[in-house]
Design a protein around this motif. Structure first.
Motif, PDB file in Angstrom:
ATOM      1  N   UNK A  14       0.831  -1.202   0.000  1.00 38.35           N
ATOM      2  CA  UNK A  14       0.000   0.000   0.000  1.00 38.35           C
ATOM      3  C   UNK A  14       0.864   1.251   0.000  1.00 38.35           C
ATOM      4  N   UNK A  15       1.972   1.192   0.740  1.00 40.90           N
ATOM      5  CA  UNK A  15       2.888   2.330   0.732  1.00 40.90           C
ATOM      6  C   UNK A  15       3.459   2.604  -0.644  1.00 40.90           C
ATOM      7  N   UNK A  16       3.665   1.548  -1.445  1.00 43.98           N
ATOM      8  CA  UNK A  16       4.175   1.742  -2.810  1.00 43.98           C
ATOM      9  C   UNK A  16       3.174   2.521  -3.650  1.00 43.98           C
ATOM     10  N   UNK A  17       1.878   2.244  -3.458  1.00 38.01           N
ATOM     11  CA  UNK A  17       0.849   3.012  -4.175  1.00 38.01           C
ATOM     12  C   UNK A  17       0.905   4.478  -3.742  1.00 38.01           C
ATOM     13  N   UNK A  18       1.062   4.709  -2.441  1.00 38.51           N
ATOM     14  CA  UNK A  18       1.156   6.079  -1.950  1.00 38.51           C
ATOM     15  C   UNK A  18       2.353   6.808  -2.541  1.00 38.51           C
ATOM     16  N   UNK A 238      -2.720   9.914   0.297  1.00 35.96           N
ATOM     17  CA  UNK A 238      -1.588  10.485  -0.444  1.00 35.96           C
ATOM     18  C   UNK A 238      -1.462  11.980  -0.165  1.00 35.96           C
ATOM     19  N   UNK A 239      -2.573  12.671  -0.009  1.00 35.50           N
ATOM     20  CA  UNK A 239      -2.535  14.086   0.347  1.00 35.50           C
ATOM     21  C   UNK A 239      -1.958  14.287   1.747  1.00 35.50           C
ATOM     22  N   UNK A 240      -2.247  13.346   2.663  1.00 34.96           N
ATOM     23  CA  UNK A 240      -1.635  13.426   3.989  1.00 34.96           C
ATOM     24  C   UNK A 240      -0.120  13.310   3.890  1.00 34.96           C
ATOM     25  N   UNK A 241       0.350  12.390   3.066  1.00 36.43           N
ATOM     26  CA  UNK A 241       1.789  12.248   2.858  1.00 36.43           C
ATOM     27  C   UNK A 241       2.364  13.512   2.226  1.00 36.43           C
ATOM     28  N   UNK A 242       1.623  14.112   1.302  1.00 37.47           N
ATOM     29  CA  UNK A 242       2.074  15.346   0.656  1.00 37.47           C
ATOM     30  C   UNK A 242       2.339  16.441   1.684  1.00 37.47           C
ATOM     31  N   UNK A 243       1.477  16.550   2.674  1.00 37.84           N
ATOM     32  CA  UNK A 243       1.672  17.574   3.696  1.00 37.84           C
ATOM     33  C   UNK A 243       2.847  17.232   4.599  1.00 37.84           C
ATOM     34  N   UNK A 244       3.020  15.942   4.911  1.00 39.20           N
ATOM     35  CA  UNK A 244       4.190  15.540   5.706  1.00 39.20           C
ATOM     36  C   UNK A 244       5.473  15.933   4.984  1.00 39.20           C
ATOM     37  N   UNK A 245       5.474  15.768   3.664  1.00 35.04           N
ATOM     38  CA  UNK A 245       6.652  16.121   2.854  1.00 35.04           C
ATOM     39  C   UNK A 245       6.740  17.603   2.570  1.00 35.04           C
ATOM     40  N   UNK A 246       5.849  18.393   3.145  1.00 34.93           N
ATOM     41  CA  UNK A 246       5.809  19.836   2.958  1.00 34.93           C
ATOM     42  C   UNK A 246       5.720  20.201   1.481  1.00 34.93           C
ATOM     43  N   UNK A 247       5.088  19.323   0.706  1.00 33.12           N
ATOM     44  CA  UNK A 247       4.766  19.542  -0.698  1.00 33.12           C
ATOM     45  C   UNK A 247       5.988  19.649  -1.611  1.00 33.12           C
ATOM     46  N   UNK A 248       7.139  19.156  -1.140  1.00 34.40           N
ATOM     47  CA  UNK A 248       8.312  19.341  -1.985  1.00 34.40           C
ATOM     48  C   UNK A 248       9.349  18.227  -1.904  1.00 34.40           C
ATOM     49  N   UNK A 253       8.549  11.930   0.950  1.00 33.82           N
ATOM     50  CA  UNK A 253       7.396  11.249   0.353  1.00 33.82           C
ATOM     51  C   UNK A 253       7.575   9.740   0.435  1.00 33.82           C
ATOM     52  N   UNK A 254       8.748   9.253   0.051  1.00 35.41           N
ATOM     53  CA  UNK A 254       9.008   7.812   0.072  1.00 35.41           C
ATOM     54  C   UNK A 254       8.920   7.268   1.491  1.00 35.41           C
ATOM     55  N   UNK A 255       9.623   7.920   2.421  1.00 35.61           N
ATOM     56  CA  UNK A 255       9.643   7.422   3.800  1.00 35.61           C
ATOM     57  C   UNK A 255       8.257   7.475   4.436  1.00 35.61           C
ATOM     58  N   UNK A 256       7.560   8.606   4.286  1.00 37.41           N
ATOM     59  CA  UNK A 256       6.244   8.754   4.913  1.00 37.41           C
ATOM     60  C   UNK A 256       5.228   7.802   4.292  1.00 37.41           C
ATOM     61  N   UNK A 257       5.296   7.576   2.993  1.00 40.80           N
ATOM     62  CA  UNK A 257       4.372   6.641   2.336  1.00 40.80           C
ATOM     63  C   UNK A 257       4.516   5.238   2.890  1.00 40.80           C
ATOM     64  N   UNK A 258       5.760   4.783   3.011  1.00 36.38           N
ATOM     65  CA  UNK A 258       5.985   3.426   3.510  1.00 36.38           C
ATOM     66  C   UNK A 258       5.584   3.298   4.975  1.00 36.38           C
ATOM     67  N   UNK A 259       5.885   4.301   5.771  1.00 40.22           N
ATOM     68  CA  UNK A 259       5.503   4.258   7.185  1.00 40.22           C
ATOM     69  C   UNK A 259       3.983   4.243   7.327  1.00 40.22           C
ATOM     70  N   UNK A 260       3.294   5.098   6.550  1.00 47.78           N
ATOM     71  CA  UNK A 260       1.835   5.148   6.640  1.00 47.78           C
ATOM     72  C   UNK A 260       1.212   3.829   6.201  1.00 47.78           C
ATOM     73  N   UNK A 261       1.682   3.266   5.071  1.00 51.32           N
ATOM     74  CA  UNK A 261       1.139   1.998   4.608  1.00 51.32           C
ATOM     75  C   UNK A 261       1.363   0.887   5.607  1.00 51.32           C
TER      76      UNK A 261
END
Length: 662
Positions: A14-18, A238-248, A253-261
């Motif tokens: 799931x994190x890979x999709x994110x 995915x939008x939650x991850x975008x905010x964690x990454x401060x949109x840039x 993005x990679x780390x937060x996506x995998x942790x969230x999934x």
């Protein structure tokens, strides 16, 4: 402990999709300044094309289809699916996003949401509403990790998406076009002066975003199957991850996506434990993205980067209402006449249009007047509706008091959702509200511990001993109920006009125009936002109660995120800054009278979401003031033409002639 490691690895899929979806969000935002709520739907289209090719060798297009002699091999089908998403991204860039690049944030969010609704409806029409199985691009197998046998497929998927994210990072970091994209995100005017073409850069970013997002969905859908609703709404985490990454930051993005999934997967394991509370077993994984969004925005809301733009289009003008007795009486009399002349399905459609008008009016309050983008209005309506079921069946609370009490519950929920608006606004606030709406839908409305699957019955309303319920015997749409709905709507509208034309309305408009300027003249901006969200949620709660009474019992399908977005679409289409726009939105809204006519006469009910989505895109681009605003402008033009032209002034004598005469 072995089980936890296995579920963590499963969550990496799931994190890979994110990773794919959020990387696409970053690319589009860095290039255009637009948060693409349709990212999941765009990627989903390519995955559906791939799946259908593998099922029967048919290439399904938005219009028409091409049938091949045999099913293409899996890699060829995947390439075709990615190519279709890329072409969709190019079309979306030039026809949808490019025209609103310099528009207000509201128009950008509305266009993005409209594209999401359009694509989701198109997928349902072209591929069907049910889940379909997707062939896996990665072979199944197991590997030993820390002495535990785990699935290898999720690990390979993760490696593939990390590699694609690394390529995107390298593009932004080392290529001339990538550096120009980063420069344009900081100062678009400066990038143009240096010879870069922001439109071209945005087009390249959209192509890359479509490709990376589609690969992520292709990989992930092989694990879960494809479903139009689920994959469209995967954009929310995915939008939650975008905010964690401060949109840039691609790395974050990679780390937060995998942790969230992984965390969501472990939570799904925990809810199956006997010690986990039963009331928190449903939808808790969808609450996590909302909590992440809330925490990030509270901690870093004012430090999130804002992109340099060349905004040249103002928000739609607000027409301050005032009570005009004669037109008001004519409008009410016309409504009564239409209700009296219709019956059964058509009368119910008219009645439902009146209810939808109240939901649209809640959007007018919070978005049109206060300038805050809320995507959670139907969640407020649903909260009131489900509360109504409890208080009428368990407490025997009478009709008028029950509506007021349940609407106050919705208002309280609206005030809670308003808290992030203290620190943010615009598209970031839209992210918070859609995350809240999805969390409420999955955790509350679909939670059998709170809303049992057998239904949520609502006792028939009665007033002074008279039954004003919607059904009695063979009469499925009683006039008494329709008139009751009309009376409630008239009272709400009168209260709205009184507030909008008074001090509260002026306070809202000041905050909408410029929060700092409003604060400088003594307006408490936070109080204004809390009041605005509370009032809009109260109005939405009134509508939710009436929806409950009209159905006799409630289910989660009445208040889904998609229903709320469709009502936002018709509210903007009608004109989101005026009561007239709310009336038009009620007429053309889902299950309203226009919907009923289309379904009964032309059997076009399935095309309603598609038509409304396309109409909303066109409205946001070509006519931001909506139908009501354009109608008002045309009436003003016609009055100017019909007004008698003033007599021509006498000609001024020529100075030379005067001197000759003298």
């Amino acid at each position: 402990m072995d089980t936890y490691l296995q579920f963590i690895v499963l969550g990496l899929g799931l994190g890979a999709v994110y990773i794919g979806l959020t990387t696409g969000l970053v690319l589009v935002y860095r290039a255009t300044g637009i948060i693409n709520f349709a990212q999941g739907a765009m990627a989903m289209w390519g995955a559906y094309v791939f799946a259908q090719l593998r099922i029967d060798g048919t290439l399904v297009l938005p219009i028409g289809r091409i049938t091949f002699g045999a099913k293409p091999v899996i890699l060829v089908a995947a390439l075709i699916g990615v190519l279709m998403s890329v072409l969709l991204g190019i079309v979306a860039h030039y026809l949808v996003f490019r025209p609103v690049r310099h528009a207000p944030v509201l128009a950008q969010v509305v266009v993005s949401v409209a594209l999401m609704l359009t694509l989701q409806a198109l997928v349902v029409i072209r591929f069907g509403p049910n889940s379909i199985v997707v062939d896996s691009l990665v072979p199944a197998g197991t590997v030993t990790l820390f002495g535990v046998e785990v699935s290898s497929r999720e690990l390979i998927m993760t490696a593939v998406m990390i590699a694609l994210a690394a390529l995107v990072w390298a593009y932004l970091r080392f290529t001339r076009a990538g550096v120009a994209t980063r420069a344009a995100s900081e100062n678009e005017r400066g990038a143009m002066l240096m010879g870069f073409a922001p439109d071209r850069l945005a087009g390249v970013a959209m192509v890359l975003a479509s490709a990376v997002g589609t690969v992520g969905v292709l990989l992930g859908s092989s694990l879960t199957g494809l479903n139009p609703a689920n994959y469209t709404l995967l954009v929310v985490p995915a939008l939650a991850v975008l905010l964690v990454a401060r949109m840039e930051s691609i790395g974050v993005v990679v780390a937060a996506s995998l942790v969230l999934g992984a965390f969501q997967s472990v939570v799904n394991l925990l809810v199956s434990k006997p010690w986990w509370p039963q009331w928190a077993q449903s939808g808790v994984d969808q609450v996590i993205p909302f909590v992440v969004v809330m925490v990030i925005l509270f901690l870093f809301g004012r430090r999130l980067p804002s992109r340099g733009t060349l905004q040249t289009v103002r928000l739609p003008d607000v027409h301050v209402p005032r009570i005009r007795p004669v037109p008001a009486l004519v409008l009410v009399a016309a409504a009564v006449a239409v209700l009296a002349l219709t019956q059964d399905t058509y009368r119910f459609g008219v009645t439902y249009s009146i209810i939808l008008m109240l939901v649209a009016l809640s959007y007018v309050i919070v978005t049109g007047y206060l300038g805050q983008i809320s995507l959670a209005q139907t969640s407020f309506a649903g909260a009131a509706g489900f509360t109504l079921s409890k208080v009428t069946t368990n407490w025997d609370m009478p009709f008028p008091l029950a509506i007021l009490f349940c609407s106050l519950v919705a208002a309280l929920l609206g005030m809670i959702v308003a808290l992030p608006a203290f620190r943010i606004r615009g598209a970031q606030l839209a992210i918070v509200t859609i995350a809240a709406a999805l969390a409420i839908e999955r955790f509350v409305f679909n939670n059998y511990a709170l809303t049992p699957p057998s239904g949520n019955p609502i006792a028939n309303p009665s007033l002074f001993g008279l039954n004003v319920g919607v059904r009695e015997g063979s009469d499925l749409s009683r006039m008494a109920f329709s008139l009751t709905v009309l009376v409630v709507a008239v009272l709400v509208v009168l209260a709205f006009v009184r507030l909008a034309s008074g001090t509260t309305g002026r306070m809202f408009l000041a905050v909408r125009a410029n929060e700092r300027a409003a604060a400088s003249v003594g307006i408490d901006v936070r109080t204004a936002k809390v009041i605005g969200f509370g009032l809009s949620a109260f109005v939405a709660g009134m509508a939710g109660c009436l929806i409950g009474y009209s159905a006799g019992q409630l289910s989660a399908e009445s208040f889904t995120v998609f229903v709320g977005l469709q009502i936002l679409a018709v509210a903007y289409l009608g004109g989101i800054t005026s009561f007239g726009g709310a009336v038009i939105a009620g007429i053309i809204g889902p299950l309203g009278i226009i919907y009923v006519v289309l379904h009964e006469v032309f059997d076009m009910g399935d095309y309603y979401a598609l038509i409304s989505g396309i109409a909303l895109i066109a409205t946001a681009i070509l006519n931001p003031v909506g139908i009501a605003g354009e109608t008002r402008r045309q009436i003003a033009w016609l009055r100017g033409k019909l007004r008698a032209r003033p007599a021509d002034p006498p000609p001024v004598p020529d100075r030379k002639v005067l001197s000759d005469v003298s």
